[in-house]
Design an enzyme around this catalytic site. Structure first.
Site, PDB file in Angstrom:
ATOM      1  N   GLU A   7      13.916  30.219  58.981  1.00  0.00           N
ATOM      2  CA  GLU A   7      13.145  30.155  57.739  1.00  0.00           C
ATOM      3  C   GLU A   7      11.804  29.465  57.935  1.00  0.00           C
ATOM      4  OE1 GLU A   7      13.952  28.569  53.219  1.00  0.00           O
ATOM      5  OE2 GLU A   7      15.536  29.623  54.283  1.00  0.00           O
ATOM      6  N   ASP A 112      17.889  29.463  55.991  1.00  0.00           N
ATOM      7  CA  ASP A 112      18.761  28.464  55.373  1.00  0.00           C
ATOM      8  C   ASP A 112      20.017  29.120  54.814  1.00  0.00           C
ATOM      9  OD1 ASP A 112      17.074  26.440  56.016  1.00  0.00           O
ATOM     10  OD2 ASP A 112      16.425  25.990  53.978  1.00  0.00           O
ATOM     11  N   TYR A 316      22.905  19.705  55.514  1.00  0.00           N
ATOM     12  CA  TYR A 316      22.141  20.570  54.603  1.00  0.00           C
ATOM     13  C   TYR A 316      22.110  19.986  53.192  1.00  0.00           C
ATOM     14  CZ  TYR A 316      20.552  24.906  52.416  1.00  0.00           C
ATOM     15  OH  TYR A 316      19.846  25.849  51.723  1.00  0.00           O
TER      16      TYR A 316
END
Length: 710
Positions: A7, A112, A316
């Site tokens: 990303e 992601d 995350y």
């Protein structure tokens, strides 16, 4: 050769190093059989109305329902002429990605691991009309170990078709609602531009409704009597259960109590409670806690957490879960041992019982796309102040979650003087448990009061609604007599519903489904909010950017523009928070393949048609002030619009822009400027270099404006 698409360039660089793809090229890395490239956020998005040949809007052209949505490279807004054109950096990177995909036999998706990350890749894939097979890297940490494990366990791209369908449906729904509602209201408002959205407008409605309730609240005085006592060498107080609105009556009762001089114990209640250790942070809870404790905005917390994630210090951040799966539990002791190498965490970790950690955070069924926030085994060396604060919060929350429960003994005593009842409350810690990690033995916030505030209850300063304070009390038994050593008549005020802080607003957005009166619907929507953990911060920032709300101290308050929009749409479907929550539930069902995305978009189209007609039917008159004449021609009455104040005479052409250095001039500002030549002092204007300043705005002899500094 295999293509890997990340990303961001920073993530692509990490992956390239792991695979020894170290040959740097323009927009990608090559080597060892891999070609690693990256997106730059949303490189591809749904086309603007002009991409469908629509150049102007009128009542007859709305609502707009494209037969098939067009994907276009990301666009940037132009000022002259006012339109959008493709972003050159997006066009360049898309060309590079297309070349990379063309050279490779298959693709590994490393964007992601979430709804938006999936959409970023799929929109690029579809726009480039790529047909190459692809697999999905699904990881919750960017450490080398996590990435290597993830590549060993790549999943078929088709496993995430439901996630993509949900993301695509969300994107199309936002387009349909946003474009049509915005144009409909702008037409109804005589071409003044107002921006509406599927989630931003209900969020604005929450803020404005609370603001109006707060400002419209009529405060009332009331009185309570407080008594001082001493027993077994301990001093303590009691507070009357009754409140009096008549001061004279309260004074008479106070005199009678003083004459009596003694109170009798009527009831003794002693309860031992267990406070379970807290769960891990999800993103929303982290944002709420950081806003309360550190004063950081939701967006600042998200950006800080994202930075920590990309530096491999935490897992995350855009997670909606507070739990971890069973298979991750075995790694927790090693993680704690590594954290114990830091002198800062050693005292807290010393209170933990290795080999007997609390497993409350382990629940496979409650882990969504990603588990709760955890620090990684990589210990930070240099962090910014905000990064350090957020990192410490995440570490301490992990340590608290692994600790034993906290035991408290809460005491509530009812005493009576004549027939008037008073309460004595106290609490003491029997076993610190998780509260010993940071030494915070009581909550800074009152949970009961917070709950009342969120439900618009006009609470007061009644001690009965407060959590018992950590006060040591003597032993009591029924019929004991207590001497009254002194008395006090306390004057108090009822309190209005509290203005939203970002923490409060995030809670309201997160728990929107709980406002439903129907019990069955409430059960179904109990854990469904508006927006997602990953998008709520951007929704708040969008409202600020569009000058609908502003931050004042720690609270969020609507601007004049925001209140005007709310007054126009508050009774319309587009402001319905609960309907928006239902759409979120539908998106979850699409993700789980329990609902067809086409049905969802069809329902959204029906909804869009309804709100468009509602908005077009509004009769919105232009705002004018009859007593204010144009300062230049002195002939015509000024017309006030959202962005400008102007003379309607085309020959005069006097105009004043309302937005000056980030502050919109209010009606009072404009009135003062025209009638006296000077506004009141305007605070918190922002210069081009971002510095705030206070100044008066004055009207000069040539009818232009300037600043005057105090």
């Amino acid at each position: 050769m295999k293509a890997i698409i990340a990303e961001k360039p920073s993530v692509a660089r990490e992956i390239a190093q792991i695979f020894n793809a170290n040959n740097k090229r323009d927009g990608h890395f090559e080597g060892n059989g891999y070609c690693v490239t990256w997106a730059l956020g949303h490189l591809v998005s749904l086309g603007m109305p002009e991409d469908y040949g629509i150049r102007g809007f009128d009542k007859a052209s709305l609502p707009i329902f494209p037969n098939n949505f067009i994907l276009t490279p990301r666009k940037t807004k132009q000022t002259k002429p006012k339109n959008y054109k493709p972003d050159p950096s997006a066009l360049k990177q898309l060309k590079i990605i297309n070349n990379v995909f063309g050279q490779c036999t298959s693709i590994i998706v490393a964007t992601d691991a979430g709804r938006e990350g999936e959409l970023i890749f799929r929109y690029i894939y579809d726009y480039l009309q790529c047909k190459k097979p692809f697999e999905r890297l699904w990881i919750s940490s960017l450490t080398e170990k996590a990435i290597q494990e993830g590549f060993k366990n790549l999943r078929p791209g088709s496993d995430f078709d439901g996630l993509y369908e949900a993301a695509k449906a969300r994107s199309e729904a936002d387009w349909l609602v946003g474009i049509n509602a915005t144009q409909a209201l702008s037409i109804a408002a005589n071409n003044d531009v107002y921006s509406l959205g599927r989630v931003q407008t209900p969020t604005l409605a929450l803020i404005c409704k609370r603001f109006q309730e707060n400002k419209g609240f009529k405060q009332k005085k009331y009185w309570q009597i407080q008594l001082q006592h001493r027993k077994d060498y301990l001093n303590f107080t009691s507070l009357s259960n009754q409140q009096w609105e008549d001061k004279k009556q309260a004074e008479q009762i106070l005199k009678a109590i003083e004459r009596e001089g003694r109170a009798t114990v009527e009831e003794v209640s002693i309860n031992t409670i267990k406070e379970q250790s807290p769960l891990l942070f999800d993103l929303t809870e982290l944002q709420k806690e950081a806003n309360r404790k550190l004063g950081l905005s939701a967006d600042e917390v998200l950006q800080t957490a994202q930075s920590l994630y990309e530096k491999k210090f935490i897992t995350y951040p855009r997670t909606g879960s507070k739990y971890i799966p069973e298979d991750l539990w075995s790694e927790i002791p090693e993680l704690v041992r590594i954290l114990n190498q830091s002198d800062l965490f050693k005292p807290a970790i010393a209170t933990l019982k290795f080999g007997n950690f609390n497993k409350r955070i382990v629940n496979d069924l409650k882990v969504t796309d990603h588990h709760g926030l955890l620090p990684t085994t990589k210990i930070p060396s240099a962090l910014t102040a905000s990064e350090k604060a957020i990192y410490y919060m995440i570490v301490y929350r992990l340590l608290e979650s692994l600790s034993e429960h906290c035991s408290k003994q809460n005491t509530h005593i009812t005493i009576k003087v004549h027939h008037y009842e008073f309460s004595i409350t106290g609490s003491k810690i029997l076993h610190k448990g998780w509260r010993g990690i940071k030494g915070l033995l009581s909550d800074e916030k009152n949970p009961i009061q917070d709950s009342n505030r969120n439900n618009n209850i006009n609470y007061s300063n009644n001690n009965e609604t407060q959590e018992p304070q950590l006060i040591e009390l003597p032993e009591f038994k029924k019929v004991d007599e207590l001497k009254i050593s002194s008395t006090e008549l306390q004057e108090k005020l009822t309190s209005p519903p509290k203005l939203y802080t970002e923490a409060d607003l995030l809670s309201a957005m997160e728990n929107a489904g709980r406002q439903i009166e129907d019990k069955e619907q409430q059960k179904a929507l109990a854990n469904i909010g508006i927006g997602t953990p990953a998008t709520r911060a951007s929704i708040i920032e969008t409202l600020i950017t569009r000058n609908y709300i502003t931050r004042k101290s720690k609270t969020l308050i609507p601007t004049h523009k925001g209140q005007k929009v709310y007054d126009l749409i508050k009774d319309q479907k587009i402001a319905n928070v609960l309907m928006t929550a239902e759409w979120e539930m539908a998106l979850h069902q699409i993700e789980n393949k329990e609902l067809d995305s086409n049905q969802f978009v069809s329902d959204i189209k029906n909804y869009t048609g309804e709100i468009t007609q509602e908005l077009l039917s509004l009769n919105i008159s232009q705002e004018s002030i009859s007593e204010l004449k144009c300062p230049k021609c002195q002939q015509r009455t000024l017309t006030i619009k959202e962005k400008i104040v102007k003379c309607p005479d085309d020959r005069c052409q006097w105009i004043l822009f309302r937005m000056i250095c980030g502050v919109q001039l209010s009606i009072d500002h404009i009135t003062s400027l025209i009638t006296t030549g000077k506004t009141p002092l305007i605070k918190n204007m922002k210069s081009k270099n971002g510095k705030k300043f206070d100044a008066f705005i004055i009207l000069k002899d040539d009818y232009t404006t300037s600043f005057e500094f105090s």
